[in-house]
Design an enzyme around this catalytic site. Structure first.
Site, PDB file in Angstrom:
ATOM      1  N   HIS A 158      -4.963   5.745  -4.953  1.00 20.75           N
ATOM      2  CA  HIS A 158      -4.977   5.395  -3.714  1.00 20.75           C
ATOM      3  C   HIS A 158      -3.915   4.131  -2.979  1.00 20.75           C
ATOM      4  CE1 HIS A 158      -8.902   7.462  -2.475  1.00 20.75           C
ATOM      5  NE2 HIS A 158      -8.965   7.462  -3.729  1.00 20.75           N
ATOM      6  N   ASP A 366       1.065  -0.479   1.715  1.00 20.81           N
ATOM      7  CA  ASP A 366      -0.149   0.316   1.894  1.00 20.81           C
ATOM      8  C   ASP A 366      -0.149   1.544   1.470  1.00 20.81           C
ATOM      9  OD1 ASP A 366      -2.877   0.390   2.324  1.00 20.81           O
ATOM     10  OD2 ASP A 366      -2.631  -0.754   4.238  1.00 20.81           O
TER      11      ASP A 366
END
Ligand code: GDG
Length: 473
Positions: A158, A366
């Site tokens: 992720h 991110d």
């Protein structure tokens, strides 16, 4: 249809999901991905026990069966607070200055991965597809193979995959990456992280990458591809239309009167670029004195990982910075920043997004960033707000119509706020529509299906015919 066994560090309880808090994007997405799918979600309960027993707590809520285990205090310190959040998280977010290397973290990490494997293996039936999630559980696939599991096993990361030149600062980096070769499929959020992985495989492991994305190292062949995670767009639209969201929207609007609302929503984490964002907003106030008193910046930042020192530090830094900016610019009837360290229920959050004319989503790095997508999905199609998005979030590769900024640059953040405030409605609608098409087209169900289909179609029996992965450096 095969069952899907999802394994992640934490399994979030449905109550916590609806109540809000800093549960993070992974659990929000997985809960949505597992609904309407026959399967099981296995992971740590979040509770500690004196001695690890391997006892499994099975529960069924809202169509999802969860199986959780408790961990010992030492496990939590070394595996979760240690190797996962003090070593891998900073390193994978390009912060080698914050990464800590401690022998006990590495051994705790491997011990907990073994405990996960030992406990979950008996729950897995021969036809099941196994899907392991995130940096906490990188070696789990190999541990399952050592327990003779022949199932198709996929892994999804992720967070970003760091450039090879940074990753080599991790002691035993080859050992970690070699363990990944036990998977049949490895998924990343974006092509960028996939490229970095390829580069590492070629440079450090002498491997090759075939045109269809198959990675070859020695006798191992593993598929690797990008699967950008999405949100449950339909569920989110429902949340926006709820009474709770409407009331939250009104509450926020009433409190700011006719001011323009700028919103930020992030777990309190140094990767989210909050200090840089505050400074960018400060630059905006400096450069646009006519806007003082006309904007109100609401930053929601529920604390997370409080047991890790760097998180205490970022919290102190932001307390200080928000106080300083407010002290510098506030008037008796205006506060520039409302900085709130608490989480809100999901529907309220949807209402806050809707009330904001601008969202500042400016992480320094991110994997994806779901807040950016949620903000867009919460907008009024007839009068949408503007998303200001970091170029260094995975989401920037899909949401190209956002105002993309370098999150390290105060000037770029300041200019983007000014541009967003001035943006004509037709342009806001055009940009919003393009972003919404991508969010609806590539939602969380699309993501789950893309990954599971790819896992299902990897060569049958591949794992049975090959030798187990050697872990020696
Ligand atoms: C990791 C990766 C990747 C936040 N505050 C509240 C609240 N939240 C929810 C948001 C969103 C989630 O938490 C945060 O997701 P992000 O994607 O923004 O960030 P991470 O937690 O770092 O997630 C990330 C993600 O995994 C999925 O793959 O996108 O790159 O780092 O859903 O809404 N939810 C509620 N109240 C809050 O106050 N209810």
């Amino acid at each position: 249809m095969s069952r899907l066994i999802v394994i992640s560090n934490r399994v979030s309880a449905p109550k916590a999901r609806s109540a809000g808090g800093a549960q993070g994007g992974l659990s929000v997405a997985l809960a949505a991905a597992l609904r309407e799918y026959r399967g099981l979600w296995f992971g740590w309960s979040g509770n500690k026990t004196d001695e690890f027993t391997g006892h499994i707590d099975l529960q069924r809520h809202e169509g999802v069966t969860t199986a959780t285990i408790d961990l010992e205090e030492q496990d939590v310190d070394e595996y979760y607070n240690g190797y996962a959040n003090r070593t891998l998280w900073p390193l994978f977010h390009y912060r080698i200055d914050l990464a800590e290397y401690d022998r006990s973290f590495g051994s705790g990490y491997e011990r907990v991965n073994e405990r996960f494997a030992e406990t979950v293996a008996p729950l897995i039936e021969p036809d099941d597809l196994v899907w392991v999630h995130d940096y906490h559980l990188i070696p789990l696939g190999m541990q399952l193979r050592e327990r003779r599991l022949k199932n198709r096993i996929g892994f999804f990361l992720h967070i970003p995959w760091p450039p090879q030149r940074l990753l080599v600062s991790l002691p035993f980096h080859q050992r970690l990456v070699r363990s990944m070769l036990a998977y049949d499929l490895i998924g990343f959020q974006t092509e960028e992280w996939l490229d970095s992985f390829h580069h590492y495989i070629e440079r450090e492991m002498g491997g090759t990458v075939e045109a269809d994305g198959t990675i070859c190292v020695g006798n191992r062949r593993v598929k690797a591809a990008a699967f950008p995670i999405g949100i449950d767009a339909a569920e989110f639209s429902g949340a926006v239309a709820s009474d709770t969201a409407r009331m939250a929207n009104e509450r926020l609007r009433r409190s700011v009167e006719d001011k323009h609302v700028i919103i930020g929503v992030d777990r309190l984490d140094y990767s989210k670029g909050l200090a840089e964002r505050f400074l960018g907003y400060r630059r905006f106030l400096e450069e646009h004195d006519d806007c003082r008193g006309r904007v109100s910046f609401l930053q929601i930042a529920p604390p997370s990982r409080g047991e890790v020192h760097t998180y205490e530090h970022i919290r102190e830094q932001l307390d200080e910075l928000s106080g300083r900016i407010n002290g510098e610019f506030a008037e008796i009837d205006w506060v520039p920043i409302r900085y709130v360290n608490q989480g809100y229920p999901r529907e309220e959050l949807a209402g806050f997004y809707r009330a904001a004319e601008i969202a500042l989503v400016t992480p320094l790095r991110d994997g994806m960033n779901l807040v950016a997508k949620e903000y867009v999905a919460a907008q009024d199609p007839e009068n949408p707000g503007v998303l200001i998005l970091s170029r260094f979030a995975g989401a920037a590769l899909q949401l190209k119509e956002a105002l993309l900024v370098n999150p390290y640059s105060k000037d770029e953040i300041s200019d983007a706020i000014a541009k967003a405030l001035d943006m004509p409605k037709v342009e806001r609608i055009r940009r919003w529509r393009a972003m919404m098409d991508s969010i609806e087209g590539e939602d969380v169900v699309w993501w789950r299906k893309a990954f599971v289909d790819a896992l299902q179609s990897v060569g049958e029996g591949q794992s049975e015919t090959e030798k187990p992965v050697e872990l020696q450096e």
